[in-house]
Design an enzyme around this catalytic site. Structure first.
Site, PDB file in Angstrom:
ATOM      1  N   CYS A  18       1.024  -1.311   0.141  1.00  0.00           N
ATOM      2  CA  CYS A  18      -0.047   0.026   0.224  1.00  0.00           C
ATOM      3  C   CYS A  18       0.926   1.623   0.513  1.00  0.00           C
ATOM      4  O   CYS A  18       1.650   0.987   0.134  1.00  0.00           O
ATOM      5  CB  CYS A  18      -1.042   0.225   1.446  1.00  0.00           C
ATOM      6  SG  CYS A  18      -0.096  -0.238   2.898  1.00  0.00           S
ATOM      7  N   CYS A  21       1.916   1.834   3.683  1.00  0.00           N
ATOM      8  CA  CYS A  21       3.830   1.390   3.836  1.00  0.00           C
ATOM      9  C   CYS A  21       4.882   2.021   2.989  1.00  0.00           C
ATOM     10  O   CYS A  21       5.484   1.409   3.651  1.00  0.00           O
ATOM     11  CB  CYS A  21       3.402  -0.349   3.129  1.00  0.00           C
ATOM     12  SG  CYS A  21       1.570  -0.907   3.886  1.00  0.00           S
ATOM     13  N   ASP A 399       4.278  25.389 -33.449  1.00  0.00           N
ATOM     14  CA  ASP A 399       5.040  25.899 -34.172  1.00  0.00           C
ATOM     15  C   ASP A 399       4.855  25.353 -35.989  1.00  0.00           C
ATOM     16  O   ASP A 399       3.943  24.293 -35.718  1.00  0.00           O
ATOM     17  CB  ASP A 399       6.581  25.340 -33.236  1.00  0.00           C
ATOM     18  CG  ASP A 399       7.669  25.840 -34.545  1.00  0.00           C
ATOM     19  OD1 ASP A 399       7.515  26.476 -34.966  1.00  0.00           O
ATOM     20  OD2 ASP A 399       8.505  24.787 -35.211  1.00  0.00           O
TER      21      ASP A 399
END
Length: 703
Positions: A18, A21, A399
């Site tokens: 997780c 953790c 551009d």
């Protein structure tokens, strides 16, 4: 102090269950002796440690989670994974004792209540010892994360005699973590799979002998032999042979590209037809593939704005949940004479349902999945912030040269204005352009080469570049100019206007006082440019604009043909920057799309700078916020759709994570919230947000 760069160590981490953790692991490593700093990249499952420490010490800091470290590199370390029954034996033992506990009363065993309680207690200890180890340590340090909440809830359940529900909570929490870890691994897999596309070995010629060499041991300058049907192991330039090479893994192009002598090839691409002899130009850690993997993993570790919000929210959310749980447990018994056991149980259920697992993972799973999906389609997104900003764009500035056009101009017209011979004019113009870096220079050199002219023998001295205007240099005792008509005192404007009306770029060649020739160059518009602009308008883009240094008439001819809403021509780089800033003031969020080298100020100032053809230029990979690895503009609508879907899913995930928990908490009012409902609400929310995030893998490029 020793510099961070000199003591940097990066490891891949296995075993994260997780995000909480991962944060705890980062904090533990930061407190190790000799460590200056440590950064965990949860999205890429990596940790970077700055300082003087060992791999063993870092691994020990992750012992609470059973984390395993491997050296970071271009090769996945093939470890033998433990069989399921061995890897999760503590869960299986826990399930076994839970089944025994529920079976004993049904079997009519004497002292079944005592034996069932003992079995539930054993299930709690075997299934939750890692959880308790971390939870107790956190309690002593007054750190309140989800493991702390779970530890308090389970101990409380046992204290009031709810051993069975405590055991089920341990089991379901462990299953939830396994599923969460699996979901994040699935999201990461799109990048891990990139590491396998380049072969681990290659056939190399050294000292006149052919030999098989590991990719890590191949040196710059080695000659690599690639047979038909083989993947190319290293970046290099073709010395001999020609072939069609499938570059989909790098650029996302579905059609193989023809490669001939002198062309660059990339590691991980597939040689489909011919025999190739390739000069290796980069070591394995410097290949385009390696850079893509590194940059994408870094991007997955960058926190998006929504994730930063969630992290701050979760920081205050957990203490608030603890206060609510405490109040739920004591107020009804103290003020209304309710039963202590019932309301302590309700308070413990609030603790469980309040775990922030789903909320914390709601954003990372979506960001990691989306960035990985884009990478597999040949698009490098440099961070969650740019992924989110893409979905909020209101205007896009392009551009012209190399972006809306192919960037491979050709000379179409040449009008002599004096008595100088045509061949002499071409020779001088090509010699001057040979010293230029401008894209149009190649048109002159190609023309000279087609005429088999030795233009390099014409010496040019004191070469100068006149920004936004042209170039000049001494040939013999005269200074010659080539560029816009503003470089010259007098020019025949009628001929120039006629050529510009045809959409051609017109340049004048001669001395400052005497123009000698007018040259017209045309850059072919990409077939897809009009289609892309139309797609953007249909997606609701408020403004599309073409910013170019080219002449007004040339720009208007091209801009009108492809359908941009506004055209700004004759611009110097600083003027393009000014327009980008103006559009940002008007529309808020603006993307600038260019080649990643020219127009750098405008690209840097825009909300999102997008570079074309990133696979061919290190500059684009390093400086752009987003790089389209090939020159396919059709990727632009795709990544905007991907970004908008990501934003939607992040919002849905946050709503799901909070909404499901609020619904469960409402059950406290009638006193109906149970530990079972609480853990299912927590696990259900976690599963829902991870599966919802993984839906982003299904978004495909429509080309």
């Amino acid at each position: 102090m020793t510099s961070k760069a000199a003591l940097k160590q990066t490891y891949r981490v296995e075993g994260f269950t997780c995000a909480g953790c991962a944060a705890k692991f980062e904090k533990n490593v930061q407190h190790l002796d000799g460590v200056i700093d440590a950064k965990v990249n949860f999205g890429a499952a990596k940790i970077t440690v700055y300082g003087d420490t060992t791999k063993e010490s870092v691994e020990k800091a992750g012992a609470f989670e059973g984390l395993r470290l491997t050296e970071d590199g271009m090769r996945k370390v093939q470890e033998e994974k433990e069989p399921f029954y061995r890897r999760y034996k503590h869960l299986l033992v826990s399930v076994f004792f839970i089944l025994i506990a529920y079976s004993l009363p049904l079997m009519g065993v004497e002292n079944s209540h005592f034996l069932s309680t003992l079995s539930f207690a054993t299930a709690i200890v075997t299934g939750g010892y890692r959880l308790f180890e971390a939870g107790f340590k956190n309690l002593l340090k007054l750190e309140f994360d989800m493991r702390t909440l779970m530890t308090i809830a389970i101990i409380g359940a046992a204290f009031i005699g709810e051993w069975g529900e405590g055991a089920i909570v341990v089991l379901l929490f462990a299953i939830s973590e396994v599923l969460e870890a699996y979901s994040m691994d699935k999201a990461r897999e799109s990048i891990r799979s990139l590491m396998d596309i380049a072969p681990p070995q290659a056939l190399i010629i050294r000292n006149g002998f052919e030999m098989i060499v590991d990719a890590e041991d191949i040196e710059v300058g080695d000659i690599m032999l690639v047979k038909p049907g083989q993947k190319i192991a290293m970046d290099g330039d073709i010395l001999e042979g020609s072939s069609f090479v499938n570059q989909a893994a790098i650029t996302g192009e579905s059609v193989p590209v023809e490669k001939v002598r002198g062309d660059a090839v990339f590691a991980g691409t597939l040689n489909e037809e011919g025999h190739l002899k390739v000069l290796v130009t980069k070591r394995i850690e410097d290949t385009t593939l390696a850079k893509i993997i590194h940059l994408v993993e870094e991007a997955q570790g960058e926190k998006a704005p929504s994730q930063a919000f969630v992290d701050v929210f979760a920081k205050y959310y957990t203490p608030v949940i603890m206060v609510i749980a405490f109040l739920v447990a004591i107020i009804p018994p103290l003020l209304f004479g309710a039963g202590w056991s019932d309301w302590v149980y309700q308070g413990l259920s609030v603790l469980v349902v309040g775990c922030p697992c789903a909320l914390v993972i709601s954003t990372p799973v979506a960001i990691v999945t989306a960035i990985g999906n884009a990478a597999k389609n040949g698009i490098l997104i440099k961070g969650g912030v740019y992924l989110e900003e893409l979905g909020r764009l209101k205007a896009v500035a392009f551009d012209k040269t190399g972006t809306l056009t192919k960037g491979v101009p050709e000379v179409t017209d040449m009008i002599r204005l004096g008595d100088v011979e045509e061949m002499d004019l071409w020779k001088m113009m090509a010699a001057l352009e040979f010293h230029s870096q401008h894209p149009l220079a190649h048109a002159f050199m190609k023309k000279a080469e087609d005429m088999e002219m030795d233009y390099r023998s014409c010496e040019v001295f004191e070469f100068q570049s006149h920004t936004g205007k042209g170039i000049s240099g001494l040939i013999g005792d005269k200074r010659y100019y080539i560029g816009s008509q503003s470089l010259f005192a007098h020019t025949p404007s009628t001929e120039i206007e006629n050529l510009q009306t045809e959409g051609k770029t017109v340049m004048v060649f001669g001395t400052a006082d005497t123009p000698l020739a007018i040259v017209a160059v045309a850059d072919e518009v990409r077939d897809t440019s009009g289609e892309v602009i139309n797609d953007l308008h249909q997606m609701g883009m408020e403004q599309t604009v073409m910013l170019t240094g080219d002449h007004e008439k040339t720009a208007r001819s091209i801009g009108t043909r492809i359908g941009v809403r506004e055209i700004k021509a004759g611009l110097l780089p600083e003027e393009k920057l000014g327009f980008v800033k103006d559009y940002m003031d008007t529309y808020g969020r603006v993307a600038m799309i260019g080649d990643g080298i020219n127009d750098a100020p405008a690209l840097a100032a825009s909300t999102v700078g997008i570079a074309m053809g990133g696979a061919g230029t290190d500059t684009a990979l390093e400086t752009a916020d987003i790089a389209l690895m090939n020159d396919d503009l059709r990727k632009l609508p795709y990544i905007i759709r991907l970004s908008r879907s990501t934003l939607t899913i992040i919002k849905q995930n946050i709503a799901f994570a909070i909404g499901i928990k609020l619904l469960a908490l409402l059950l406290v009012i009638p006193g109906m919230l149970t530990l079972w409902i609480a853990i299912f609400a927590d696990m259900g929310a976690t599963l829902l947000v991870t599966l919802n995030g993984l839906r982003l893998l299904r978004i495909k490029d429509r080309k």
